[in-house]
Design an enzyme around this catalytic site. Structure first.
Site, mmCIF file in Angstrom:
data_model
loop_
_atom_site.group_PDB
_atom_site.id
_atom_site.type_symbol
_atom_site.label_atom_id
_atom_site.label_comp_id
_atom_site.label_asym_id
_atom_site.label_seq_id
_atom_site.Cartn_x
_atom_site.Cartn_y
_atom_site.Cartn_z
ATOM 1 N N GLU A 156 85.828 57.660 39.227
ATOM 2 C CA GLU A 156 86.993 56.802 39.102
ATOM 3 C C GLU A 156 88.138 57.281 39.991
ATOM 4 O O GLU A 156 88.368 58.480 40.116
ATOM 5 C CB GLU A 156 87.437 56.825 37.633
ATOM 6 C CG GLU A 156 88.542 55.860 37.296
ATOM 7 C CD GLU A 156 89.010 56.047 35.861
ATOM 8 O OE1 GLU A 156 88.628 55.230 35.001
ATOM 9 O OE2 GLU A 156 89.746 57.007 35.600
ATOM 10 N N TYR B 128 93.017 50.369 41.395
ATOM 11 C CA TYR B 128 92.011 51.070 40.592
ATOM 12 C C TYR B 128 90.609 50.757 41.115
ATOM 13 O O TYR B 128 90.292 49.609 41.424
ATOM 14 C CB TYR B 128 92.108 50.624 39.125
ATOM 15 C CG TYR B 128 91.028 51.206 38.242
ATOM 16 C CD1 TYR B 128 91.281 52.297 37.421
ATOM 17 C CD2 TYR B 128 89.736 50.663 38.249
ATOM 18 C CE1 TYR B 128 90.288 52.842 36.631
ATOM 19 C CE2 TYR B 128 88.729 51.211 37.468
ATOM 20 C CZ TYR B 128 89.011 52.305 36.651
ATOM 21 O OH TYR B 128 88.022 52.851 35.887
#
Ligand code: GDP
Ligand code: MN
Length: 377
Positions: A189, A101
């Site tokens: 993101e 991530y």
């Protein structure tokens, strides 16, 4: 404004972040064609402006063109958390070794930008923080200085990022930061950022742009995909009306934000929910009242409307004339309260109008009006 995955990926890719080959399809035939171009082994990704598509069945793998077509048939028209699937992004299937991530978001508390990195990914970041607290790291970036190299090293170390990915992750974080600043984003993101045999790839992409900065990014504004609520709010915005769609059943029209809020509170007090916030402004003309009614009537959830006008700059007779025009073919119950400047004249016009219309109700006070609208809706 939230961009679709395929749109965000285009931007990420333009700035040098690797993504899988893919194309957007709006029909089953197109999915078949693209799957063929990509060699048959593909992932079908529903393009809806909501997270957690994977868990909701909005991401499907196919190992042949036929399977892709079959899965596309199931996927088009599917409803994911209230969003209908009309577009599918077809991507070549990638061989995932590890999911990670990387993300940046505005952090109000620290008045900076939070940069977050995790060597675990593919689930919600909140979930990662709970289940793998040792594999997630955060630093606050001061927008005045930007993202320092030492901060990136801190992220790499504290997230227990395997050393072999350090170089690529560093470059990706720097690129994400550039994108964040360049597009005035609220959030960038990659979840999951995946390790493949060919290096790191953004398997998903999110990019949310600050609405207040959109006027500086015209090329992005064109990408905007409107949900139904957005559509109504956009129409209102174009007409200069102050409207926010809500999910109740009682339409509310008032002049002044305070009046609108107070009217909404009363609807709640009498046990129902307002269908919208609607402030038609201080100097509302007959025309504005008509536009307001049209907009409210286009909301299928509305069962009754409460129009609560306090005439100051807005004269009640002016509003009444607008109402007469606007309510011509409205069939659902409409409760009207007019008070203030030219109240008498306004009420006379309305009473005349309401004589042979059983759905129009004139009341004297806000409380009566809210109670009546709730009982009729
Ligand atoms: P989200 O659930 O809306 O965040 O959608 P994602 O794009 O993140 O996809 C959810 C999950 O599907 C990912 O975490 C991956 O495990 C899987 N996935 C997504 N794209 C691919 C792909 O191209 N190949 C493979 N093998 N899995 C994928
Ligand atoms: Mn994701």
């Amino acid at each position: 404004m939230r961009l679709h995955e395929y749109q965000a990926k285009q931007i990420f890719s333009k700035h040098g972040i690797r993504v899988a080959r893919g194309k957007l399809a709006t029909s089953v035939e197109e999915v078949g064609k693209i799957a063929e171009e990509l060699g048959g082994k593909v992932v079908l990704k529903s393009q809806v402006l909501i997270g957690g598509r994977g868990k909701a069945g909005g991401i499907k793998k196919a190992y042949s063109v036929e399977e892709a077509v079959e899965k596309a048939k199931q996927m088009f028209g599917m409803v994911i958390k209230g969003h209908v699937v009309e577009k599918i992004y077809v991507e070549e299937m990638i061989d995932i070794r590890q999911e990670m991530y990387a993300g940046l978001t505005i952090d109000r508390a620290s008045k900076g930008i939070a940069a977050i990195l995790s060597s675990v990914g593919g689930m919600d970041i909140e979930e990662i923080a709970v289940s793998h607290p040792g594999k997630i790291a955060k630093v606050t970036v001061n927008p005045k200085w930007g993202l320092w190299d030492y901060q990136i090293r801190e992220l790499l170390l504290n997230s227990e990022m395997p050393r072999e990915y350090w170089r690529e992750v560093t470059s990706i974080l720097k690129t994400l930061y550039r994108i964040m600043v360049h597009y005035e984003a609220e959030l960038v993101e990659i979840n999951p950022l995946v390790a493949t045999s060919e290096g790191l790839i953004a398997a998903d992409a999110r990019l949310n742009i600050d609405d207040s900065a959109l006027f500086r990014h015209k090329e992005l504004e064109e990408l905007r995909d409107y949900t139904e609520a957005d559509q109504m709010e956009r129409i209102a915005m174009e007409k200069g009306l102050n409207y926010v769609k809500l999910d109740g059943s009682i339409g509310v029209v008032a002049n002044g934000a305070g009046m609108a809020m107070a009217t909404m509170d009363l609807i709640y007090l009498y046990g129902r929910k307002p269908a919208n916030f609607f402030d038609i402004g201080g100097g509302a003309s007959a025309e504005v009242v008509r536009e307001a009614m049209n907009l409210i009537m286009s909301d299928k959830n509305v069962k009754a409307v409460f129009i609560n006008i306090f005439g100051g700059i807005t004269r009640c007779d002016e509003v009444a004339m607008g109402l007469v025009e606007a309510l011509g073919d409205v069939e659902i119950p409409v409760v009207i309260r007019l008070a203030g400047t030219n109240e008498e004249e306004g009420r006379k016009i309305m009473e005349e109008f309401a004589k042979d219309r059983r759905n129009i109700h004139i009341v004297e006070t806000m409380e009566d009006g809210a109670e009546k609208a709730v009982s009729l809706g």
